[in-house]
Design an enzyme around this catalytic site. Structure first.
Site, PDB file in Angstrom:
ATOM      1  N   GLY A   1      -8.075   1.946  -2.092  1.00  0.00           N
ATOM      2  CA  GLY A   1      -8.594   0.585  -2.068  1.00  0.00           C
ATOM      3  C   GLY A   1      -9.030   0.183  -0.671  1.00  0.00           C
ATOM      4  O   GLY A   1      -9.213   1.007   0.225  1.00  0.00           O
TER       5      GLY A   1
ATOM      6  N   LYS B   1      -5.612   8.648  -7.662  1.00  0.00           N
ATOM      7  CA  LYS B   1      -5.355   9.203  -8.987  1.00  0.00           C
ATOM      8  C   LYS B   1      -6.480   8.926  -9.981  1.00  0.00           C
ATOM      9  O   LYS B   1      -6.466   9.427 -11.100  1.00  0.00           O
ATOM     10  CB  LYS B   1      -4.030   8.687  -9.536  1.00  0.00           C
ATOM     11  CG  LYS B   1      -3.974   7.207  -9.814  1.00  0.00           C
ATOM     12  CD  LYS B   1      -2.621   6.853 -10.396  1.00  0.00           C
ATOM     13  CE  LYS B   1      -2.518   5.367 -10.678  1.00  0.00           C
ATOM     14  NZ  LYS B   1      -1.225   5.021 -11.300  1.00  0.00           N
TER      15      LYS B   1
ATOM     16  N   ALA C   1       0.049  11.460  -6.776  1.00  0.00           N
ATOM     17  CA  ALA C   1       1.204  11.830  -5.952  1.00  0.00           C
ATOM     18  C   ALA C   1       2.476  11.552  -6.742  1.00  0.00           C
ATOM     19  O   ALA C   1       2.607  10.504  -7.384  1.00  0.00           O
ATOM     20  CB  ALA C   1       1.202  11.016  -4.666  1.00  0.00           C
TER      21      ALA C   1
ATOM     22  N   ARG D   1      -1.178 -21.188  -7.243  1.00  0.00           N
ATOM     23  CA  ARG D   1      -1.301 -20.467  -8.507  1.00  0.00           C
ATOM     24  C   ARG D   1      -0.048 -20.551  -9.375  1.00  0.00           C
ATOM     25  O   ARG D   1      -0.149 -20.583 -10.593  1.00  0.00           O
ATOM     26  CB  ARG D   1      -1.671 -19.005  -8.232  1.00  0.00           C
ATOM     27  CG  ARG D   1      -3.107 -18.865  -7.771  1.00  0.00           C
ATOM     28  CD  ARG D   1      -3.453 -17.450  -7.395  1.00  0.00           C
ATOM     29  NE  ARG D   1      -4.860 -17.357  -7.012  1.00  0.00           N
ATOM     30  CZ  ARG D   1      -5.417 -16.278  -6.498  1.00  0.00           C
ATOM     31  NH1 ARG D   1      -4.685 -15.190  -6.290  1.00  0.00           N
ATOM     32  NH2 ARG D   1      -6.693 -16.268  -6.189  1.00  0.00           N
TER      33      ARG D   1
ATOM     34  N   GLU E   1      -1.358  -4.152  -0.756  1.00  0.00           N
ATOM     35  CA  GLU E   1      -0.491  -4.800  -1.733  1.00  0.00           C
ATOM     36  C   GLU E   1       0.803  -4.040  -1.981  1.00  0.00           C
ATOM     37  O   GLU E   1       1.813  -4.641  -2.341  1.00  0.00           O
ATOM     38  CB  GLU E   1      -1.241  -4.991  -3.055  1.00  0.00           C
ATOM     39  CG  GLU E   1      -0.496  -5.862  -4.043  1.00  0.00           C
ATOM     40  CD  GLU E   1      -1.287  -6.148  -5.315  1.00  0.00           C
ATOM     41  OE1 GLU E   1      -0.702  -6.711  -6.262  1.00  0.00           O
ATOM     42  OE2 GLU E   1      -2.487  -5.800  -5.370  1.00  0.00           O
TER      43      GLU E   1
END
Length: 530
Positions: free
Chosen positions: A13, A34, A153, A274, A355
């Site tokens: 990412g 992956k 992994a 949120r 993240e």
């Protein structure tokens, strides 16, 4: 197959690509992903990059907004670093010809999103910022960054000094590879897909968290799972995200009768944090009522939000009707591998960013569009630190291998996702969490399970269970409601839990003051860079 190299990054990412670009100035870097490099939550990100670049904004306001949204459960110096270094990083991106959206007069367009006190969200391609940023970073990668797609992994390797020295992987055809390296960087993203309703890619199940937990790294803040209030929801299934920027442009929540849902519920109304908006929508839907996002006041919706418009049209929702059916779904994990702003974890030479890491910048509830900012800023900080202080690993004597012969009984992925949403979702309580806890494996059960004999799907399912177990156990321990962690049996924020962090490390679970142990970061600096 055995491969020796300088640095291995697991994940592809924005944080991974940003780090790889910087590290390539000195190191050979292998990226292991992956799936396809363009198939990830970063690529799907509709929201923009939060950064202070206008003259009527200030970093102190951005810091304050971040702390308020996250209920002051932060490492404040890391929040300051994120916001202030983030300004430099964004300007650097723009100077590298990253195509930010601009007004007709040529000024950078700045959007407003929930819990922000100023318009400070940069976009690219309207609601396709993630895609634009990933493509920009991929185009910048040089030849000494080697990408391995469709390779998962499944085990981190440690030497007899307790340092990370590599990783074992499995390709889609079940062939194994072992990478020996001076540093392993985990940048595998979040874990939204342990829930049945999510904005995340289907394979976002917390791989990096599970890998590092099995290796003995410290994991924290797993109870804090952010649910986005507005996922396109049709016939009982989430079909994609409807960005918060839509509400920044004039959209608002309504019930099935057209009444405004957030009226008199919060001072910021539809742009409340949120966890507030998601909770209100959850309660309305729990009554059996539908909830919609009213977009009738937004002119030129299709040109402003082309990605959302396409998702709606593909699922039979006519934008011309002026309302989009929505429901809350898991979106972002504030917790993860305990790390500092340079990515350093409790295991020397194992780093984490994006993240999958918990650096204390998001608190109990992430401020909108701080995630892309974190990926590009902390990914860059980590990489620059390695450029300056990184050393070559010369000690590759592995720790003795455990005798892994235990069986492991797992739920199906669908059953686990449904149980997580039902019992550890937006609203939690002790009874439901305890029932779910009994269905999930313990640390001792998973550490003696041989993943090398598993397929990719079995490895992912095991990681799903490990991540889910960490979320459930942390949610049971924190007996209060704070940010995205809402307990109906402990409905208020409790001062006794202020600055308390639930930490997992091997078979131990404990609560401590602050994210880091005393002198932990300093000791890691000495161990890694001496």
């Amino acid at each position: 197959m055995k491969i020796e190299t300088d640095i291995v990054i697991i994940g592809s990412g924005i944080a991974a690509l940003q780090a790889a670009q910087v590290l390539s100035r000195r190191f050979t870097v292998h990226i292991i992903t992956k799936s396809d490099i363009r198939n990830g939550s970063s690529y799907k990100a509709q929201g923009g990059i939060a950064a202070v670049i206008s003259h009527d904004d200030h970093s102190t306001l951005h810091i304050q907004d971040t702390l308020l949204a996250g209920e002051h459960h932060h490492v404040e110096q890391h929040v300051e670093r994120l916001v202030e270094k983030g300004i430099e990083t964004v300007h650097q991106l723009i100077n590298q010809d990253f195509p930010v959206d601009r007004t007709n007069q040529g000024a950078i367009s700045l959007g407003l999103e929930g819990a922000h006190s100023k318009p400070r969200i940069l976009h690219s391609g309207g609601d396709a910022t993630g895609k634009a940023l990933v493509e920009h970073l991929i185009a910048e990668l040089p030849e000494n960054v080697i990408v391995h797609e469709h390779e998962i992994a499944y085990e981190l390797l440690l030497n007899t000094h307790g340092e990370c020295i590599g990783v074992k992987t499995k390709k889609i055809d079940s062939r194994d590879s072992t990478y020996y390296t001076s540093y392993v960087i985990l940048a595998t993203g979040g874990a939204g897909s342990v829930y049945a309703c999510t904005s995340n890619c289907p394979d976002s199940v917390g791989d990096g968290i599970a890998l590092s937990y099995l290796a003995g790294a410290q994991i924290t803040d797993m109870e804090f799972v952010q649910f986005h209030p507005s996922l396109l929801y049709i016939n009982g299934a989430a079909k994609g995200l409807v960005s918060e920027a839509v509400r920044g442009a004039g959209g608002y929540f309504i019930d099935q009768y057209g009444h405004r849902l957030m009226e008199n519920k919060h001072p910021l109304g539809d742009l409340a944090p949120r966890h507030v908006t998601a909770f209100e929508i959850y309660k309305e839907r729990a009554k059996g009522n539908e909830v919609f996002l009213d977009i009738s006041a937004i002119s030129d919706f299709k040109s402003k939000f082309p990605t959302i418009s396409q998702i709606c049209e593909e699922n039979g929702i006519a934008i011309s009707q002026g309302r989009i059916p929505i429901a809350p779904g898991s979106h972002f994990l504030m917790g993860g591998i305990s790390a500092d702003c340079y990515g350093r974890t409790s295991i020397p030479r194992l780093l984490a960013t994006g993240e999958t890491a918990c650096t204390g910048v998001h608190g109990a509830n992430r401020l909108a569009s701080n995630s892309l900012l974190e990926g590009i800023t902390f990914g860059k900080l980590m990489a620059e630190n390695l450029l300056s202080y990184g050393t070559r690993q010369n000690h590759f004597q592995e720790c003795p291998t455990l005798n892994k012969d235990k069986k492991l009984t797992l739920l199906s992925a669908k059953t686990l996702q449904e149980e997580m949403l039902k019992n550890a979702g937006i609203i939690r309580n002790r009874e439901d969490l305890t029932k779910l806890q009994e269905l999930l494996p313990t640390y001792d059960q998973v550490r003696f399970f041989d993943l090398s004999k598993c397929t990719k799907q079995q490895i992912e399912l095991t990681f799903m269970h490990i991540t889910s177990s960490l979320i459930v156990n942390a949610a049971l321990l924190r007996e209060e409601s704070r940010g995205a962690h809402i307990r109906e049996d402990f409905a208020r924020l409790h001062q006794g839990w202020q600055n308390k962090w639930v930490v997992f490390e091997k078979e131990k679970t404990y609560v401590r003051e602050g994210l880091y142990e005393q002198n932990q970061t300093a000791n890691n600096v000495k161990a890694i860079f001496q």
